[in-house]
Structures are given as structure tokens and as C-alpha cells.
Design an enzyme around this catalytic site. Structure first.
Site, PDB file in Angstrom:
ATOM      1  N   ASN A 143      16.779 -10.266 -13.904  1.00 33.92           N
ATOM      2  CA  ASN A 143      15.908 -10.116 -12.731  1.00 33.92           C
ATOM      3  C   ASN A 143      16.060 -11.425 -12.068  1.00 33.92           C
ATOM      4  O   ASN A 143      15.944 -12.854 -12.741  1.00 33.92           O
ATOM      5  CB  ASN A 143      14.290 -10.421 -13.860  1.00 33.92           C
ATOM      6  N   CYS A 194       8.259 -13.425  -7.368  1.00 31.75           N
ATOM      7  CA  CYS A 194       9.368 -12.156  -7.360  1.00 31.75           C
ATOM      8  C   CYS A 194       8.918 -11.189  -6.139  1.00 31.75           C
ATOM      9  O   CYS A 194       9.671 -10.571  -5.815  1.00 31.75           O
ATOM     10  CB  CYS A 194       9.139 -11.421  -8.604  1.00 31.75           C
ATOM     11  N   HIS A 240      11.102  -3.941  -7.633  1.00 25.97           N
ATOM     12  CA  HIS A 240      11.494  -5.178  -8.182  1.00 25.97           C
ATOM     13  C   HIS A 240      12.480  -4.959  -9.505  1.00 25.97           C
ATOM     14  O   HIS A 240      11.775  -4.218  -9.994  1.00 25.97           O
ATOM     15  CB  HIS A 240      10.473  -5.979  -8.378  1.00 25.97           C
TER      16      HIS A 240
HETATM   17  O1  UT7 Z   1       9.803 -10.754 -12.575  1.00 21.73           O
HETATM   18  C1  UT7 Z   1       8.465 -11.030 -12.959  1.00 21.73           C
HETATM   19  C2  UT7 Z   1       7.657  -9.964 -13.613  1.00 21.73           C
HETATM   20  N1  UT7 Z   1       8.116  -9.832 -14.757  1.00 21.73           N
HETATM   21  C3  UT7 Z   1       7.990  -8.793 -15.631  1.00 21.73           C
HETATM   22  O2  UT7 Z   1       7.885  -7.724 -15.066  1.00 21.73           O
HETATM   23  C4  UT7 Z   1       8.364  -8.801 -17.052  1.00 21.73           C
HETATM   24  C5  UT7 Z   1       7.799  -7.843 -17.796  1.00 21.73           C
HETATM   25  N2  UT7 Z   1       7.924  -7.884 -18.951  1.00 21.73           N
HETATM   26  C6  UT7 Z   1       8.867  -7.365 -19.747  1.00 21.73           C
HETATM   27  O3  UT7 Z   1      10.075  -7.066 -19.236  1.00 21.73           O
HETATM   28  C7  UT7 Z   1       8.587  -7.193 -21.282  1.00 21.73           C
HETATM   29  O4  UT7 Z   1       7.564  -7.636 -21.703  1.00 21.73           O
HETATM   30  C8  UT7 Z   1       9.965  -7.974 -22.113  1.00 21.73           C
HETATM   31  C9  UT7 Z   1      11.162  -7.438 -21.969  1.00 21.73           C
HETATM   32  C10 UT7 Z   1       9.906  -9.583 -21.836  1.00 21.73           C
HETATM   33  C11 UT7 Z   1       9.648  -7.899 -23.663  1.00 21.73           C
HETATM   34  O5  UT7 Z   1       9.580  -6.445 -23.979  1.00 21.73           O
HETATM   35  P1  UT7 Z   1       8.277  -6.034 -24.779  1.00 21.73           P
HETATM   36  O6  UT7 Z   1       8.576  -4.709 -24.967  1.00 21.73           O
HETATM   37  O7  UT7 Z   1       7.014  -6.300 -23.927  1.00 21.73           O
HETATM   38  O8  UT7 Z   1       8.311  -6.773 -26.134  1.00 21.73           O
HETATM   39  P2  UT7 Z   1       7.262  -7.787 -26.841  1.00 21.73           P
HETATM   40  O9  UT7 Z   1       6.750  -9.154 -26.141  1.00 21.73           O
HETATM   41  O10 UT7 Z   1       6.033  -7.000 -27.168  1.00 21.73           O
HETATM   42  O11 UT7 Z   1       7.849  -8.234 -28.468  1.00 21.73           O
HETATM   43  C12 UT7 Z   1       8.201  -6.855 -29.090  1.00 21.73           C
HETATM   44  C13 UT7 Z   1       8.794  -7.583 -30.412  1.00 21.73           C
HETATM   45  C14 UT7 Z   1       8.158  -8.773 -30.958  1.00 21.73           C
HETATM   46  O12 UT7 Z   1       8.226  -8.625 -32.668  1.00 21.73           O
HETATM   47  P3  UT7 Z   1       7.179  -8.011 -33.363  1.00 21.73           P
HETATM   48  O13 UT7 Z   1       5.756  -8.593 -33.235  1.00 21.73           O
HETATM   49  O14 UT7 Z   1       7.072  -6.730 -33.002  1.00 21.73           O
HETATM   50  O15 UT7 Z   1       7.773  -7.897 -34.808  1.00 21.73           O
HETATM   51  C15 UT7 Z   1       8.555  -9.870 -30.626  1.00 21.73           C
HETATM   52  O16 UT7 Z   1       8.608 -10.999 -31.391  1.00 21.73           O
HETATM   53  O17 UT7 Z   1      10.083  -8.156 -29.978  1.00 21.73           O
HETATM   54  C16 UT7 Z   1      10.033  -9.452 -30.545  1.00 21.73           C
HETATM   55  N3  UT7 Z   1      10.855 -10.254 -29.415  1.00 21.73           N
HETATM   56  C17 UT7 Z   1      12.383 -10.408 -29.639  1.00 21.73           C
HETATM   57  N4  UT7 Z   1      12.981  -9.909 -30.448  1.00 21.73           N
HETATM   58  C18 UT7 Z   1      14.517 -10.137 -29.945  1.00 21.73           C
HETATM   59  C19 UT7 Z   1      10.599 -10.877 -28.418  1.00 21.73           C
HETATM   60  N5  UT7 Z   1      11.491 -11.536 -27.722  1.00 21.73           N
HETATM   61  C20 UT7 Z   1      12.527 -11.138 -28.367  1.00 21.73           C
HETATM   62  C21 UT7 Z   1      13.902 -11.177 -28.108  1.00 21.73           C
HETATM   63  N6  UT7 Z   1      14.870 -10.947 -29.066  1.00 21.73           N
HETATM   64  N7  UT7 Z   1      14.393 -11.784 -27.012  1.00 21.73           N
END
Ligand code: UT7
Length: 337
Positions: A293, A122, A262
Site C-alpha cells: 500500500n 491515500c 486504492h
Molecule cells: O490505506 C489506508 C487504508 N487502509 C486500509 O484500508 C487497511 C485496512 N485494513 C486491513 O487491510 C486489515 O485490517 C489488516 C490486513 C491490517 C489486518 O487484517 P484483519 O483481517 O483486519 O486482521 P485483524 O486485525 O482482525 O487481526 C486478526 C488476527 C488477530 O489475532 P486474534 O485476535 O484473532 O488471535 C491479530 O492479533 O491476526 C493477528 N495479527 C497478526 N498476526 C500475524 C494482527 N497483525 C498480525 C500480523 N501478523 N502482522
């Protein structure tokens, strides 16, 4: 005594001369991705700010999208393809490991320029702008075409909850050329290889193919990401890098007009803006809402949208910052062409 080797010097300074973009035709709203990943439009918008993304069709190859974005960038720079003497392509989704797609792009554009690909995920486009600025000032090239392009859908598992809703396809391009005044500030870049595993291709090609003793998976090695640690790293560490890039360029927050981070996640963009204490007058790129992204393409696509919609005007001072797999990052201040 060793023979004296002649040396060259280039232009006193470098600047971005023009920017172009190609966005695939197909718009994919959240509604079209949620079923395969058991998610919801509400969750995706809340967690990432993404409403839709663009996914490339069969004709919209890495090369095709790059050529379209480049033609626009070259035309907007007031140049012809023959004026380009170096083509740098930042991508992680060109599926042929060799040769570089840059040579095919240069050929289709109609130039015999030096052409090569760089792999910095990225952050690749910002790495490319730094290289281009150095080439122009050192005399290695006069006009460098820098392309950020991805067909992420080729390397995604569309049933993977952690990546399928985030990534999109597209291409952005910029021409960097000589300038009498500084138009590209010093780069602040680096890497944190301790976090190598956070975003990566799931397995290497040998594992896919396997051996006589141990058969490979035979499945396309898609991208995997541990989103939350990347999210936390980007939200905090990257604001410092942005501030360093401003300092190195001798720019204060009052001088800054435009912020083009980004386009990974709207919450990261907001966290960075807060952490850097960006004043209200700074216009912030928010292309991620409609584009998702697009990895190496995200910064030039976001900049191009701001320029065409009048949010970034010629002569404005813009901070670019990109980060991703590696982990790797790069940031610099530029003058908007
Ligand atoms: O371009 C390269 C660089 N990349 C980035 O900068 C990406 C950075 N990361 C992110 O943008 C975020 O981490 C995400 C958008 C990918 C995820 O957001 P988050 O706030 O970090 O969520 P999380 O992974 O901590 O998950 C929170 C909850 C979990 O459930 P519990 O354990 O709280 O019950 C996950 O199981 O959301 C659940 N979850 C989902 N729910 C619905 C994880 N993925 C999904 C999904 N839909 N797709």
C-alpha cells in the site's frame, strides 16, 4: 458600483494526457519483514494479498521519486516541463512541513508553475485529479501535473504489527490537460471525521519535543492504524461511492473496462468488486501484491502498471477510487490516455 472584474474560462473538458511512475529499486519480500513483527508470509498473504513491497533507499527521496515519475508522465503526454503551469503533490510523508515539496519538484523539472501540496492521505491523488480537472476547465491552468508520492518507510515503525507489512514507497504522476470531449467524470468525494483516529500520526510534533515540565518522547511520530475497522468501512462503504461515481459519469457497468481501486488490501479490492457487481470483463488493478500500500501513490502506480502491461488501453473507461486516513475518499471515472 463595483468595478467589473474580468473572468476567464478554460477548456470545454479535461482529460488525463499521460501517466508515469517510479518504483524504488529495492524489492522487500514478506520474508524480510516478518521477524520484526512476529508474523508469517502465509498470514500476510492471506490477510492482505501482499507478497512484496518496495522500500526506498537513501537516494530515493520524495522529490527524486516524484521528478522521475513526472518526467515520464510529461514525456508520455507529448509535452515539455515548460508546458506545465500547475503542480499538485499529494503526500503525507514529506517530512518538511513547509515549504511544499511541489515547489522543489517544479524547479527541478524546470517550470515556474504554481505548486502546492495537498494532504488527503491515500485518497490524495484522486482529490488532485478532481482539482486538476476543475482548474483546466475553469481556466486557472492549462496543464496540471498531479503527483501521488510516499516514502512511507520514513513514518513507519517497522516493529508495528499493524502497519509494517502493509505500506511501501513510490511515486505516480499524471498530466491533466484540455480536451474537446469529457475525459474526467464528476468526482464523488467526502470524509468521515468521526473516524479521524483510525489512521493517524501517533502524536503531534509538540508532544515529540515536549516542554520544560513534561519532556517529549523524542521519537519519530510514526503512523498508527486500527486496521480492522478501516477494513470493514472500506469493504462496504466504498463500493457505494464507486457506483455513485459511475452514475454521475453516466457510465453503466457494461461501459466500464478497468477498475483501479486504492491498493490497500486484496480482500478489500475483491469485496468492492463483488459488492459493485463488476462484470467479468472489467480488468481490476492488483498492484498491491507486489507494491504493498503506497498511500497517495497507489492509484497512479496501479494504473501505470495496467497501462504498461496492456491491461488498460488507450480509450478505455476506468473507475478510480481511493480512501484512507481522515477518513477521506474520492472517486471518478476517467478515459485512459
Ligand atoms: O490505506 C489506508 C487504508 N487502509 C486500509 O484500508 C487497511 C485496512 N485494513 C486491513 O487491510 C486489515 O485490517 C489488516 C490486513 C491490517 C489486518 O487484517 P484483519 O483481517 O483486519 O486482521 P485483524 O486485525 O482482525 O487481526 C486478526 C488476527 C488477530 O489475532 P486474534 O485476535 O484473532 O488471535 C491479530 O492479533 O491476526 C493477528 N495479527 C497478526 N498476526 C500475524 C494482527 N497483525 C498480525 C500480523 N501478523 N502482522
Amino acid at each position: 458600483m463595483a468595478a467589473q472584474i474580468a473572468s476567464v474560462t478554460g477548456a470545454p473538458h479535461a482529460r488525463v494526457l499521460g501517466v508515469g511512475a517510479y518504483r524504488p529499486e529495492r524489492i522487500v519480500p514478506n520474508a524480510d519483514v516478518i521477524e520484526a513483527i512476529d508474523s508469517s508470509d502465509e498470514w500476510i498473504q492471506q490477510r492482505s494479498g501482499i507478497k512484496s513491497r518496495r522500500w526506498a533507499g537513501p537516494e530515493e527521496s520524495v522529490q527524486m521519486m516524484s521528478v522521475a515519475a513526472s518526467r515520464l508522465a510529461i514525456e508520455r503526454s507529448g509535452l515539455d516541463a515548460a508546458d506545465i503551469d500547475c503542480v499538485v503533490v499529494a503526500t503525507v510523508s514529506h517530512l518538511l512541513q513547509t515549504p511544499a515539496v511541489a515547489t522543489a519538484i517544479a524547479h527541478e523539472l524546470g517550470t515556474h508553475a504554481a505548486a502546492f501540496d495537498i494532504s488527503a492521505a491515500c485518497s490524495g491523488f484522486c482529490h488532485g485529479i478532481s482539482l486538476a480537472s476543475d482548474f483546466v476547465r475553469a481556466g486557472s491552468a492549462r496543464h496540471v501535473l498531479v503527483i501521488g508520492v510516499e516514502r512511507m518507510t520514513d513514518i513507519l515503525d517497522l516493529s508495528d504489527r499493524g502497519t509494517a507489512f502493509i505500506f511501501g514507497d513510490g511515486a505516480g504522476a499524471a498530466v491533466v490537460g484540455p480536451s474537446d470531449t469529457p475525459g474526467i467524470g464528476p468526482v464523488v468525494w467526502g470524509s468521515d471525521g468521526e473516524q479521524f483516529d483510525l489512521i493517524r500520526q501517533r502524536e503531534d510534533w509538540r508532544d515529540v519535543v515536549g516542554t520544560a515540565d513534561s519532556p517529549g518522547s523524542g521519537v519519530m511520530p510514526h503512523l498508527v492504524m486500527e486496521g480492522n475497522p478501516v477494513f470493514r468501512w472500506a469493504s462496504f462503504a466504498m463500493a457505494k461511492i464507486g457506483t455513485q461515481a459511475l452514475d454521475k459519469a453516466g457510465i453503466t457497468l457494461d461501459d466500464l473496462d478497468v477498475f483501479v481501486p486504492h491498493q490497500a488490501n486484496m480482500r478489500i479490492i475483491d469485496a468492492m468488486a463483488r459488492s459493485m457487481k463488476l462484470p467479468a470483463h472489467v480488468r481490476i488493478a492488483r498492484d498491491v501484491a507486489e507494491q504493498g500500500n503506497t498511500s497517495a501513490a497507489s492509484v497512479p502506480l496501479a494504473l501505470e502498471r495496467m497501462m504498461t502491461e496492456g491491461d488498460a488501453r488507450s480509450g478505455d473507461t476506468a473507475l478510480l477510487i481511493a480512501f484512507g486516513a481522515g477518513l477521506s475518499y474520492a472517486a471518478q471515472v476517467i478515459t485512459v490516455p
